[in-house]
Design an enzyme around this catalytic site. Structure first.
Site, PDB file in Angstrom:
ATOM      1  N   ASP A 265       1.462  -0.251  -4.926  1.00  0.00           N
ATOM      2  CA  ASP A 265       0.220  -0.216  -5.703  1.00  0.00           C
ATOM      3  C   ASP A 265      -0.067   1.147  -6.317  1.00  0.00           C
ATOM      4  O   ASP A 265      -0.600   1.237  -7.414  1.00  0.00           O
ATOM      5  CB  ASP A 265      -0.967  -0.704  -4.857  1.00  0.00           C
ATOM      6  CG  ASP A 265      -1.231   0.147  -3.625  1.00  0.00           C
ATOM      7  OD1 ASP A 265      -0.409   1.026  -3.303  1.00  0.00           O
ATOM      8  OD2 ASP A 265      -2.281  -0.081  -2.978  1.00  0.00           O
ATOM      9  N   HIS A 266       0.270   2.215  -5.617  1.00  0.00           N
ATOM     10  CA  HIS A 266       0.055   3.571  -6.152  1.00  0.00           C
ATOM     11  C   HIS A 266       0.828   4.542  -5.270  1.00  0.00           C
ATOM     12  O   HIS A 266       1.360   4.163  -4.224  1.00  0.00           O
ATOM     13  CB  HIS A 266      -1.435   3.932  -6.189  1.00  0.00           C
ATOM     14  CG  HIS A 266      -2.127   3.820  -4.868  1.00  0.00           C
ATOM     15  ND1 HIS A 266      -1.979   4.756  -3.860  1.00  0.00           N
ATOM     16  CD2 HIS A 266      -2.963   2.867  -4.364  1.00  0.00           C
ATOM     17  CE1 HIS A 266      -2.701   4.406  -2.803  1.00  0.00           C
ATOM     18  NE2 HIS A 266      -3.292   3.246  -3.085  1.00  0.00           N
TER      19      HIS A 266
ATOM     20  N   GLU B 229       0.813  -1.211   0.000  1.00  0.00           N
ATOM     21  CA  GLU B 229       0.000   0.000   0.000  1.00  0.00           C
ATOM     22  C   GLU B 229       0.852   1.269   0.000  1.00  0.00           C
ATOM     23  O   GLU B 229       1.704   1.469   0.877  1.00  0.00           O
ATOM     24  CB  GLU B 229      -0.923  -0.006   1.228  1.00  0.00           C
ATOM     25  CG  GLU B 229      -1.727   1.258   1.436  1.00  0.00           C
ATOM     26  CD  GLU B 229      -2.740   1.495   0.332  1.00  0.00           C
ATOM     27  OE1 GLU B 229      -2.844   2.655  -0.120  1.00  0.00           O
ATOM     28  OE2 GLU B 229      -3.413   0.530  -0.081  1.00  0.00           O
TER      29      GLU B 229
ATOM     30  N   THR C 175      -5.930   1.414  -5.281  1.00  0.00           N
ATOM     31  CA  THR C 175      -5.504   0.028  -5.082  1.00  0.00           C
ATOM     32  C   THR C 175      -6.270  -0.931  -5.981  1.00  0.00           C
ATOM     33  O   THR C 175      -5.693  -1.866  -6.551  1.00  0.00           O
ATOM     34  CB  THR C 175      -5.687  -0.387  -3.611  1.00  0.00           C
ATOM     35  OG1 THR C 175      -4.881   0.456  -2.783  1.00  0.00           O
ATOM     36  CG2 THR C 175      -5.274  -1.836  -3.391  1.00  0.00           C
TER      37      THR C 175
ATOM     38  N   HIS D 157      -1.269   3.577   4.765  1.00  0.00           N
ATOM     39  CA  HIS D 157      -2.367   4.187   4.017  1.00  0.00           C
ATOM     40  C   HIS D 157      -2.648   5.566   4.591  1.00  0.00           C
ATOM     41  O   HIS D 157      -2.603   5.768   5.800  1.00  0.00           O
ATOM     42  CB  HIS D 157      -3.621   3.305   4.107  1.00  0.00           C
ATOM     43  CG  HIS D 157      -4.688   3.634   3.114  1.00  0.00           C
ATOM     44  ND1 HIS D 157      -5.360   4.843   3.112  1.00  0.00           N
ATOM     45  CD2 HIS D 157      -5.188   2.917   2.075  1.00  0.00           C
ATOM     46  CE1 HIS D 157      -6.228   4.852   2.126  1.00  0.00           C
ATOM     47  NE2 HIS D 157      -6.141   3.697   1.474  1.00  0.00           N
TER      48      HIS D 157
END
Length: 636
Positions: free
Chosen positions: A471-472, A253, A297, A412
């Protein structure tokens, strides 16, 4: 005799106040890049043009009370739209789309994330609406208008003329703005926030009808493009390097490349991941780009499983979760693999339960599969360390070979951490988001290190290929001032912003012994063909837009969802073509402006055309649900 100034109608007052407020939001909050005075002028006029068109509708109400009621409720409604976009932009540096309004089921899980995005000064956004509300109540007789029909038509005509003038200037500044609208910032910059939302509604209606009228005749053209521009003829020398092994995929994440092999307070931010970079069994890719859209995600999952691009509007997991696909879990099932996803969140978030069924995932271990308490959870849910600890028993119970994806949570936004889990001090800048990012990343690094130890203790390590992928991005462009400070840069240019979209990719194959650092341009679109190749699985008749990252015969670029691209030599973003090695715009002191424009066009246009075609073909496959017309069993 006293001279009395004519009273300005309330609809004009409302338009001026609202237009001025929106322009201030454009300039002070939205990070909109302006390249010349024409763009500045268009950005200034478009909120007034939109506001006049909206509020001038009130002149068609004959009764004063109805006219005033329309103006005050419209002022409140359009202010709320600005506010919603402002909050959304602070997190995603993007603007809301119609499909995202149908993703409201996610909101209940956002909790503290949304609250951190709302600022006390946001109340000032509603000041003009309060003024309009007061005037419409106290001076309605003086501020209402009673135009004859010709006057009403004239007000409408003026609104439309202003709108046409805005569109004309926008088209001059950005030719084919509406037919090449991959980038929402360009739309807002040129036609305004509200006209953008109208455009988005039209596009949404159009795309929704695509599936109804699709018949599969679009497929040959798409297949020809893929065969000509993407498909490689020969397998890479890594084909079958992990044949028969389990695949353990860690969706890390918000993990960005800039923290890898970097320091804070004299300490390594990611000591364990750094050790993997130089491990003889690890292939690390330092020019690997995230290519997600608004689905974050879920978009990264979609890219990995399908080698298709996510949609430019909304999350494909939500909007097209019921489509037919030919995803990675379905392909490897024929080779005896079972597939699972492990993620301590509820099944409805991002519509995972429905989408995983469409992707062919055999089992989803969601929130109900874990023991979650106040002590072992924070922010979005179960902390990463107990998440991995509780997951090992599920891996041990799976029939081998298996493909299992782990989606972490702790790192996150807003990157909350309990003191007992923090082993690195925060950064010190004007951005709490960036400050807290480093301790959260360190915690994730420690959790992954523990997980490697658990895999070894369980006996699964040697028989598994472990892939770790960011993921990003976690730090958006809204934190560029702090990021500039950390990276010791004078400014974050559009070129730098693209470089910050790099995320880590580790492919760890125990016993391989040939690990290396690979700097080729790669992206998330490449994961499906790469995994298939490493497992020794042929996919000649499949439809996908990526390449095996180990192949030498690759396409020359990586496309981002907004239409930007990165190639071996160039980076195209914000309408500028950069030299990838120097980071400088392609220009020459001896060029005239016209010569330089031609130089840039000649260099970047051919790749830009391929990128636009590739994104469009991928969209067509999704919007038309075209995989339903393909019988892959017959093709094999």
């Amino acid at each position: 005799m006293k001279f009395k100034l004519p009273t300005m109608p309330l609809y004009i007052i409302a338009a001026l106040l609202f237009g001025f407020k929106t322009y201030i939001v454009y300039r002070l909050i939205f990070n909109i890049e302006l390249e010349n005075m024409m763009q500045e002028f268009i950005l200034f006029i478009n909120p007034f043009v939109s506001a006049f068109l909206i509020f001038a509708i009130s002149v068609w109400f004959n009764k004063t009370s109805r006219q005033m009621k329309f103006i005050r409720y419209t002022a409140l409604f359009v202010t709320f739209i600005v506010f919603a976009n402002l909050v959304f932009y602070r997190q995603f540096t993007d603007f809301i789309t119609i499909p995202q309004l149908f993703m409201g089921s996610n909101m209940s899980d956002l909790g503290s994330s949304i609250m951190t995005l709302i600022k006390p000064l946001d109340i000032l956004l509603f000041v003009d609406a309060a003024i309009i509300w007061y005037l419409s109540k106290k001076q309605e007789a003086e501020l209402a208008v009673e135009y004859p029909k010709s006057g009403k038509v004239f007000a409408l005509a003026i609104s439309l003329v202003l709108l046409a003038g805005n569109f004309f200037l926008a088209e001059m500044e950005r030719p084919q703005l509406f037919t090449r609208a991959f980038d929402r910032e360009y739309l807002v910059k040129n036609i305004g926030l509200f006209n953008y939302h109208v455009y988005d509604l039209v596009v949404h209606s159009k795309t929704e009808s695509q599936r109804v009228f699709a018949d599969g005749n679009e497929l040959p053209e798409i297949q020809d493009f893929i065969n000509e521009n993407i498909k490689v003829v020969e397998n890479s020398d890594k084909f079958g390097a992990a044949e028969g092994k389990n695949v353990i995929f860690i969706n890390a994440e918000s993990l960005q490349h800039f923290v890898i092999d970097n320091q804070l307070h004299g300490e390594e931010v990611t000591p364990f991941l750094n050790s993997l970079v130089t491990n003889e069994d690890t292939y690390y890719f330092d020019n690997f780009y995230e290519q997600t859209g608004q689905g974050n995600t879920s978009d990264s999952e979609f890219l990995v499983e399908n080698s298709l691009y996510p949609l430019s509007r909304g999350a494909v997991f939500f909007t097209h979760g019921g489509n037919e696909y030919h995803a990675l879990p379905e392909v490897i099932e024929k080779e005896g693999y079972t597939s699972t996803v492990l993620h301590s969140n509820n099944k409805s978030f991002w519509n995972r339960e429905g989408m995983y069924e469409s992707l062919g995932v055999d089992h989803f271990y969601g929130e109900e599969a874990y023991e979650v308490s106040e002590e072992n959870s924070i922010g979005w849910g179960l902390k990463d360390k107990p998440f991995f600890e509780q997951s090992i028993k599920y891996l041990q119970s799976m029939e081998q070979p298996f493909y299992s994806k782990f989606i972490t949570l702790t790192n996150h936004f807003p990157f909350e951490m309990d003191e007992e889990d923090t082993s690195m001090d925060p950064y010190d800048s004007n951005s709490n988001t960036l400050n807290n990012y480093f301790p959260a990343v360190r915690y994730m690094d420690e959790a992954i290190e523990d997980f490697f130890g658990q895999l070894k203790d369980s006996g699964l390590y040697e028989d598994s290929m472990i892939i770790i992928m960011g993921d990003h991005i976690g730090i958006s462009a809204n934190h560029n001032k702090a990021m500039r400070m950390y990276l010791d840069k004078e400014e974050i240019t559009p070129f730098d912003q693209v470089q910050l979209q790099r995320v880590p990719l580790f492919i760890h194959i125990p016993g391989d012994g040939n690990g290396e650092l690979i700097s080729d341009i790669t992206g998330q679109i490449d994961m499906k063909p790469t995994i298939l190749s490493l497992l020794g699985i042929e996919a000649e008749n499949d439809i996908y837009f990526g390449n095996d990252v180990f192949s030498e015969d690759r396409k020359e670029y990586i496309a981002l969802r907004n239409g930007d691209f990165i190639s071996d030599e160039y980076v195209s973003t914000a309408g500028i073509c950069y030299d990838r090695q120097t980071g400088e715009p392609i220009t020459s002191e001896t060029d005239t402006e016209t010569e330089n424009q031609a130089r840039v066009a000649n260099v970047c246009s051919p790749i830009e055309e391929k990128v636009e075609a590739e994104l469009s073909y991928s969209d067509n496959l999704i919007y038309g649900d075209l995989f339903r017309f393909i019988n892959f069993k017959e093709k094999e």
